[in-house]
Design a protein around this motif. Structure first.
Motif, PDB file in Angstrom:
ATOM      1  N   VAL A   1       0.845  -1.194   0.000  1.00 29.43           N
ATOM      2  CA  VAL A   1       0.000   0.000   0.000  1.00 29.43           C
ATOM      3  C   VAL A   1       0.886   1.252   0.000  1.00 29.43           C
ATOM      4  O   VAL A   1       2.095   1.186   0.232  1.00 29.43           O
ATOM      5  N   ASP A   2       0.228   2.370  -0.233  1.00 27.11           N
ATOM      6  CA  ASP A   2       0.889   3.666  -0.224  1.00 27.11           C
ATOM      7  C   ASP A   2       1.609   3.883   1.119  1.00 27.11           C
ATOM      8  O   ASP A   2       1.035   3.613   2.177  1.00 27.11           O
TER       9      ASP A   2
ATOM     10  N   ALA B   1      -4.416  -4.817  -9.258  1.00 27.17           N
ATOM     11  CA  ALA B   1      -5.116  -4.386  -8.032  1.00 27.17           C
ATOM     12  C   ALA B   1      -5.755  -3.005  -8.205  1.00 27.17           C
ATOM     13  O   ALA B   1      -6.895  -2.787  -7.797  1.00 27.17           O
ATOM     14  N   PHE B   2      -5.026  -2.086  -8.826  1.00 25.05           N
ATOM     15  CA  PHE B   2      -5.564  -0.715  -8.938  1.00 25.05           C
ATOM     16  C   PHE B   2      -6.731  -0.653  -9.926  1.00 25.05           C
ATOM     17  O   PHE B   2      -7.752  -0.054  -9.639  1.00 25.05           O
TER      18      PHE B   2
ATOM     19  N   ALA C   1      -9.885  -0.304  -1.141  1.00 23.57           N
ATOM     20  CA  ALA C   1     -10.365  -1.210  -2.195  1.00 23.57           C
ATOM     21  C   ALA C   1      -9.172  -1.915  -2.853  1.00 23.57           C
ATOM     22  O   ALA C   1      -9.222  -3.120  -3.143  1.00 23.57           O
ATOM     23  N   VAL C   2      -8.085  -1.192  -3.057  1.00 26.58           N
ATOM     24  CA  VAL C   2      -6.877  -1.778  -3.662  1.00 26.58           C
ATOM     25  C   VAL C   2      -6.312  -2.873  -2.757  1.00 26.58           C
ATOM     26  O   VAL C   2      -5.938  -3.958  -3.212  1.00 26.58           O
ATOM     27  N   GLN C   3      -6.277  -2.592  -1.452  1.00 26.94           N
ATOM     28  CA  GLN C   3      -5.755  -3.578  -0.478  1.00 26.94           C
ATOM     29  C   GLN C   3      -6.540  -4.894  -0.584  1.00 26.94           C
ATOM     30  O   GLN C   3      -5.966  -5.983  -0.569  1.00 26.94           O
ATOM     31  N   GLN C   4      -7.865  -4.792  -0.742  1.00 32.13           N
ATOM     32  CA  GLN C   4      -8.684  -6.015  -0.852  1.00 32.13           C
ATOM     33  C   GLN C   4      -8.330  -6.793  -2.117  1.00 32.13           C
ATOM     34  O   GLN C   4      -8.314  -8.024  -2.121  1.00 32.13           O
ATOM     35  N   LYS C   5      -8.046  -6.075  -3.185  1.00 32.23           N
ATOM     36  CA  LYS C   5      -7.670  -6.750  -4.440  1.00 32.23           C
ATOM     37  C   LYS C   5      -6.303  -7.421  -4.301  1.00 32.23           C
ATOM     38  O   LYS C   5      -6.086  -8.529  -4.803  1.00 32.23           O
TER      39      LYS C   5
END
Ligand code: ADP
Ligand code: 2DT
Length: 212
Positions: free
Chosen positions: A14-15, A104-105, A159-163
């Protein structure tokens, strides 16, 4: 005897998880121990395609969602010949983001399946090791505010983390989850152990093809 190939090592996360910091430290540590190593990052904003992506991320231009997804992928493919050359020369590549960020994004956007999002990157050089730097949103927030680029919001990053969590279920990829909440030095030690192991294994096996 032919020279042993380098390893393809990817850092995802993540960021503000520390990807950029750790990529630099790993490359330096490998070089200092006499192992040829170079850093790369995606998107590579220096190419013509990379400049289109950079303008999009900086919100200086608009691009249709499928189009920008394919540009991110094309930005990887355009660098594949150079990557393969380096790996064959025995250089280990330490890469800040790769096709996993791509999938993911975009799949965090409405109407995009993870399956569709992985397709353009099928067959890319397969990383020997993908380390996911895991950090909670609360801990990331302690490291500073979001920047102003596209995607830099709490809701989208969640949402990205879930992907990413879905992508990490794929056993065909050598994922290692790294606790990125530890000190910079401790994270570096963990990353180095996994990387040296991957480098030793990669020496004796051919480079694979991602998601194939
Ligand atoms: P990323 O590339 O994943 O976005 P960076 O490496 O740019 O992350 O780090 C984001 C911020 O967090 C920087 O200010 C960096 O100095 C800091 N940082 C990186 N790793 C750690 C750590 N393990 N503990 C505390 N702060 C860190
Ligand atoms: P940084 O340059 O700060 O890492 O931000 N991204 C990245 C995608 O949407 N698709 C991709 O294929 C890749 C590699 C993640 C780059 C931003 O671009 C996103 C954050």
């Amino acid at each position: 005897m032919a020279c042993k190939r380098g390893a393809l090592i990817v850092l995802e996360g993540v960021d503000r998880a520390g990807k950029t910091t750790q990529c630099k430290m790993l490359v330096q540590a490998l070089q200092q121990s006499g192992r040829p190593a170079e850093a790369m990052r995606f998107p590579d904003r220096t190419t013509t395609i990379g400049q289109l992506i950079s303008a999009y991320l900086e919100k200086k231009s608009e691009l249709e969602d499928h189009t920008v997804h394919l540009l991110f992928s094309a930005n990887r493919w355009e660098l594949v010949p150079a990557m393969k050359r380096k790996l064959e020369q025995g250089v280990t590549l330490v890469v800040d983001r790769y096709a996993f960020s791509g999938a993911a994004f975009t799949s965090a956007k409405p109407g995009f399946s993870l399956d569709w999002c992985t397709k353009p990157d099928v067959g890319l050089p397969k990383p020997d090791l993908v380390m996911f730097l895991q950090l909670s949103p609360a801990e990331a927030a302690l490291r500073g505010q979001f920047g102003n680029e596209r995607y830099e919001t709490r809701a989208f990053q969640n949402a990205v983390q879930q992907k990413f969590e879905l992508l990490m279920k794929d056993p065909s990829v050598n994922w290692q989850v790294i606790d990125a909440s530890k000190s910079v030095e401790e994270v570096h030690r963990d990353i180095t152990v996994h990387s040296l192991n991957a480098i030793n294994i990669a020496e004796n096996i051919p480079l694979g093809q991602l998601w194939k």
